[in-house]
Motif scaffolding. Structure first.
Motif, PDB file in Angstrom:
ATOM      1  N   ALA A  35       0.979  -1.426   0.074  1.00 31.77           N
ATOM      2  CA  ALA A  35       0.034   0.155  -0.072  1.00 31.77           C
ATOM      3  C   ALA A  35       0.814   1.468   0.234  1.00 31.77           C
ATOM      4  O   ALA A  35       0.508   2.034  -0.724  1.00 31.77           O
ATOM      5  N   ARG A  37       3.718   1.660  -1.448  1.00 31.70           N
ATOM      6  CA  ARG A  37       4.204   2.121  -3.019  1.00 31.70           C
ATOM      7  C   ARG A  37       3.819   1.984  -3.448  1.00 31.70           C
ATOM      8  O   ARG A  37       4.445   3.326  -4.288  1.00 31.70           O
ATOM      9  N   GLN A  38       3.045   2.359  -3.315  1.00 35.60           N
ATOM     10  CA  GLN A  38       1.186   3.209  -4.407  1.00 35.60           C
ATOM     11  C   GLN A  38       1.204   4.821  -3.912  1.00 35.60           C
ATOM     12  O   GLN A  38       0.404   5.008  -4.872  1.00 35.60           O
ATOM     13  N   SER A  39       1.753   5.095  -3.057  1.00 33.31           N
ATOM     14  CA  SER A  39       1.520   6.309  -2.368  1.00 33.31           C
ATOM     15  C   SER A  39       2.239   6.970  -3.256  1.00 33.31           C
ATOM     16  O   SER A  39       3.472   7.013  -4.194  1.00 33.31           O
ATOM     17  N   ASP A  40       1.859   8.656  -3.354  1.00 31.96           N
ATOM     18  CA  ASP A  40       2.783   9.879  -4.285  1.00 31.96           C
ATOM     19  C   ASP A  40       3.835   9.908  -3.425  1.00 31.96           C
ATOM     20  O   ASP A  40       4.384  10.146  -4.142  1.00 31.96           O
ATOM     21  N   ALA A  43       6.470   7.081  -4.738  1.00 32.96           N
ATOM     22  CA  ALA A  43       6.947   7.543  -6.049  1.00 32.96           C
ATOM     23  C   ALA A  43       7.306   8.486  -6.584  1.00 32.96           C
ATOM     24  O   ALA A  43       8.231   8.889  -7.432  1.00 32.96           O
ATOM     25  N   ARG A  49       8.456   2.253  -8.090  1.00 34.66           N
ATOM     26  CA  ARG A  49       7.569   2.250  -6.445  1.00 34.66           C
ATOM     27  C   ARG A  49       7.898   0.456  -6.243  1.00 34.66           C
ATOM     28  O   ARG A  49       6.978   0.164  -5.512  1.00 34.66           O
ATOM     29  N   GLN A  50       9.219   0.659  -6.050  1.00 33.42           N
ATOM     30  CA  GLN A  50       9.327  -0.663  -6.212  1.00 33.42           C
ATOM     31  C   GLN A  50      10.501  -0.945  -4.819  1.00 33.42           C
ATOM     32  O   GLN A  50      11.221   0.342  -4.523  1.00 33.42           O
TER      33      GLN A  50
END
Length: 202
Positions: A35, A37-40, A43, A49-50
């Motif tokens: 979760a 990793r999906q945040s702005d 990013a 995002r890894q």
């Protein structure tokens, strides 16, 4: 202070965790689950995002192989990244295997078994079946992947092979691989990881 973004069960994060520990470098580990990793905000640190991501003052690196290469060149030049052109080429080969055959074989199978990921099962099984005999045969003749010592080749290739039980692969069928991952886990200060056999981790 170094910041390492990752998760406890990520083999790629553990590659960097081992390097930082063996180098006796202090760092702050930032738990970064799927979760997060999906945040702005994440990013902004890495567009891919890894994990893992390595942050040191004004320097940010992603990809475990790249991070290991940087740490070796900065802190253990020659010793960890090759003393001769031959060694450097061999280390690059195993880093490539870690990013390709290991990632697309045993690591992918573990991803499906442990985390429910949808994978191309037949392809992952085929890659695993093709690669494990290659590294087993090499380690039956060598204590370390390259030269007479630990290098970033060992750090890069070992976590997902130490965790093959979590991919429904019996490590007893691959004794040289098992002895090698035991050897790494027996090194002073080895950082424990969930799934890496606890009786040899300290």
């Amino acid at each position: 202070m170094i910041q390492l973004y990752g998760t406890p069960r990520s083999g790629n994060t553990h590659k960097v965790r081992m390097a930082l520990t063996f180098l006796d470098l202090p760092w702050d580990e930032r738990l970064t689950d799927a979760a997060a990793r999906q945040s702005d905000a994440f990013a902004a640190i890495t567009p891919m995002r890894q994990i893992p991501v390595y942050v040191e003052t004004d320097r940010t690196l992603r990809d475990s192989q790249a991070i290991l290469t940087y740490l070796a060149a900065r802190h253990r030049p020659g010793d960890w990244d090759g003393r001769t052109p031959q060694e450097r080429g061999e280390i690059a080969l195993w880093l490539s295997h870690a990013a390709n055959e290991i990632a697309n074989g045993p690591a992918t199978l573990r991803l499906a078994r442990q985390f429910g990921a949808t994978i191309a099962e037949a392809q992952a099984q085929a890659v695993t079946a093709r690669f494990l005999p290659v590294i087993e045969a090499h380690l039956a003749q060598h204590r370390w992947l390259v030269g007479d010592r630990l290098t970033i080749a060992d750090l890069s290739a070992s976590p997902y092979l130490a965790l093959v039980a979590e991919a429904d692969i019996d490590l007893a069928d691959w004794p040289a691989i098992g002895e090698w991952t035991d050897r790494i886990a027996a090194l002073p200060g080895f950082p424990a990881m969930p799934g890496w056999p606890a009786h040899i981790a300290s």
